[in-house]
Motif scaffolding. Structure first.
Motif, PDB file in Angstrom:
ATOM      1  N   HIS A 170       0.814  -1.303  -0.153  1.00 39.42           N
ATOM      2  CA  HIS A 170       0.054   0.259   0.131  1.00 39.42           C
ATOM      3  C   HIS A 170       1.287   1.215   0.199  1.00 39.42           C
ATOM      4  N   GLU A 171       0.681   2.073  -0.301  1.00 34.78           N
ATOM      5  CA  GLU A 171       1.318   3.359  -0.977  1.00 34.78           C
ATOM      6  C   GLU A 171       0.684   4.896  -0.207  1.00 34.78           C
ATOM      7  N   TYR A 172       1.146   5.536   0.134  1.00 40.26           N
ATOM      8  CA  TYR A 172       0.574   6.408   0.452  1.00 40.26           C
ATOM      9  C   TYR A 172       1.529   7.875   0.770  1.00 40.26           C
ATOM     10  N   ALA A 173       0.241   9.013   0.472  1.00 37.29           N
ATOM     11  CA  ALA A 173       1.632  10.456   0.106  1.00 37.29           C
ATOM     12  C   ALA A 173       2.414  10.786   2.193  1.00 37.29           C
ATOM     13  N   TYR A 174       3.594   9.977   1.998  1.00 33.41           N
ATOM     14  CA  TYR A 174       4.211  10.520   3.120  1.00 33.41           C
ATOM     15  C   TYR A 174       4.338  12.470   3.852  1.00 33.41           C
ATOM     16  N   GLU A 175       3.333  13.112   5.014  1.00 37.91           N
ATOM     17  CA  GLU A 175       3.697  13.590   5.447  1.00 37.91           C
ATOM     18  C   GLU A 175       5.528  13.985   6.847  1.00 37.91           C
ATOM     19  N   ALA A 176       6.151  14.637   6.253  1.00 41.12           N
ATOM     20  CA  ALA A 176       7.032  14.229   6.881  1.00 41.12           C
ATOM     21  C   ALA A 176       6.602  15.664   8.166  1.00 41.12           C
ATOM     22  N   GLY A 177       7.176  15.061   9.305  1.00 41.92           N
ATOM     23  CA  GLY A 177       7.118  16.290  10.289  1.00 41.92           C
ATOM     24  C   GLY A 177       5.660  15.558  11.422  1.00 41.92           C
ATOM     25  N   LEU A 178       4.465  15.167  11.292  1.00 36.40           N
ATOM     26  CA  LEU A 178       3.818  14.786  11.597  1.00 36.40           C
ATOM     27  C   LEU A 178       3.685  13.303  12.786  1.00 36.40           C
ATOM     28  N   ALA A 179       3.068  14.013  14.215  1.00 37.22           N
ATOM     29  CA  ALA A 179       3.467  13.686  15.111  1.00 37.22           C
ATOM     30  C   ALA A 179       3.068  11.432  15.043  1.00 37.22           C
ATOM     31  N   GLN A 180       2.097  11.192  14.469  1.00 35.59           N
ATOM     32  CA  GLN A 180       1.654   9.737  14.440  1.00 35.59           C
ATOM     33  C   GLN A 180       1.250   9.379  13.693  1.00 35.59           C
ATOM     34  N   GLU A 196      -6.421 -11.098  10.774  1.00 35.84           N
ATOM     35  CA  GLU A 196      -6.657 -11.780   9.427  1.00 35.84           C
ATOM     36  C   GLU A 196      -5.050 -11.731   8.949  1.00 35.84           C
ATOM     37  N   ARG A 197      -4.674  -9.713   8.782  1.00 36.55           N
ATOM     38  CA  ARG A 197      -3.530  -8.735   8.556  1.00 36.55           C
ATOM     39  C   ARG A 197      -3.616  -8.252   8.908  1.00 36.55           C
ATOM     40  N   ILE A 198      -1.928  -7.498   9.023  1.00 34.22           N
ATOM     41  CA  ILE A 198      -1.431  -6.347   9.834  1.00 34.22           C
ATOM     42  C   ILE A 198      -1.170  -5.994   8.788  1.00 34.22           C
ATOM     43  N   ILE A 199      -0.766  -4.801   9.572  1.00 36.92           N
ATOM     44  CA  ILE A 199       0.232  -3.614   7.743  1.00 36.92           C
ATOM     45  C   ILE A 199       1.018  -3.271   8.591  1.00 36.92           C
ATOM     46  N   VAL A 200       2.361  -3.518   8.514  1.00 39.52           N
ATOM     47  CA  VAL A 200       3.421  -2.781   8.817  1.00 39.52           C
ATOM     48  C   VAL A 200       4.177  -2.268   7.436  1.00 39.52           C
ATOM     49  N   ASN A 201       5.139  -0.954   8.410  1.00 41.68           N
ATOM     50  CA  ASN A 201       6.183  -0.472   7.557  1.00 41.68           C
ATOM     51  C   ASN A 201       6.676  -1.588   6.427  1.00 41.68           C
ATOM     52  N   GLY A 202       6.966  -0.381   4.590  1.00 41.41           N
ATOM     53  CA  GLY A 202       7.618  -1.384   3.820  1.00 41.41           C
ATOM     54  C   GLY A 202       9.372  -1.508   3.285  1.00 41.41           C
ATOM     55  N   GLY A 203       9.869  -0.393   4.397  1.00 41.40           N
ATOM     56  CA  GLY A 203      10.983  -0.192   3.885  1.00 41.40           C
ATOM     57  C   GLY A 203      11.251   1.380   3.779  1.00 41.40           C
ATOM     58  N   LYS A 204      10.599   1.771   3.601  1.00 38.57           N
ATOM     59  CA  LYS A 204      10.348   3.550   3.111  1.00 38.57           C
ATOM     60  C   LYS A 204       8.751   3.837   3.218  1.00 38.57           C
ATOM     61  N   ARG A 205       9.210   5.694   3.227  1.00 36.32           N
ATOM     62  CA  ARG A 205       8.387   6.246   3.619  1.00 36.32           C
ATOM     63  C   ARG A 205       7.330   6.756   2.319  1.00 36.32           C
ATOM     64  N   GLY A 206       5.902   5.995   3.176  1.00 33.38           N
ATOM     65  CA  GLY A 206       4.714   5.936   2.350  1.00 33.38           C
ATOM     66  C   GLY A 206       4.231   4.961   1.700  1.00 33.38           C
TER      67      GLY A 206
END
Length: 159
Positions: free
Chosen positions: A21-31, A124-134
């Protein structure tokens, strides 16, 4: 596949099924994890954040729901130590080979012991970071544990 990261390569080598899953990463967000969950349209409890910690001065990796907080007491116990603290971001980046906001429990440059929050794995399925922002990886909890050579432990603060 144009999304090759050390994390996705590690899962591919292990012949594990996963979706990206890709999304637009926003730098500086706390969460960041909560932002990722909203951006890809899933409940925050299924999106897990990867936090690098130090237990008695040794690196470890804790993976917990994006809407939860670590209990340092539980983290220390999970990794067999007396005390735990968050790792400095620069140290986490050097150790893992990933940028903060993109740290994955899979394919780290120098592998550390990994624990996933036990209560987060009952889906059933979890989502974790894929190794790069977004970039997020969706996979079965058992596959995530196997790929990260991780254990399921209680890690989060009582809410």
């Amino acid at each position: 596949m144009g999304h090759a990261t050390p994390a996705t390569q590690a899962l591919s080598r292990a012949k594990l099924a996963f979706d990206l899953h890709e999304y637009a990463y926003e730098a500086g967000l706390a969460q960041i994890g909560l932002h990722a969950a909203e951006a890809i349209g899933v409940e925050p409890a299924r999106v897990l954040k990867t936090l690098m910690v130090e237990v008695d001065g040794k690196p470890a990796c804790a993976v917990i729901p994006s809407d939860a907080s670590l209990s340092m007491k539980k983290v220390a116990a999970a990794f067999g130590g007396k005390s735990a603290k968050m790792m400095e971001p620069a140290k986490a980046e050097k150790l893992t080979g990933f940028h903060t906001g993109g740290i994955s429990p899979f394919g780290q440059k120098r592998a550390s012991p990994v624990a996933f929050e036990a209560s987060a794995l009952g889906v059933e399925r979890i989502i974790v970071n894929g190794g790069k922002r977004g970039l997020m990886i969706e996979l079965a909890p058992a596959d995530a544990l196997n790929a990260a050579k991780a254990e399921a432990k209680p890690l989060i603060a009582d809410q």
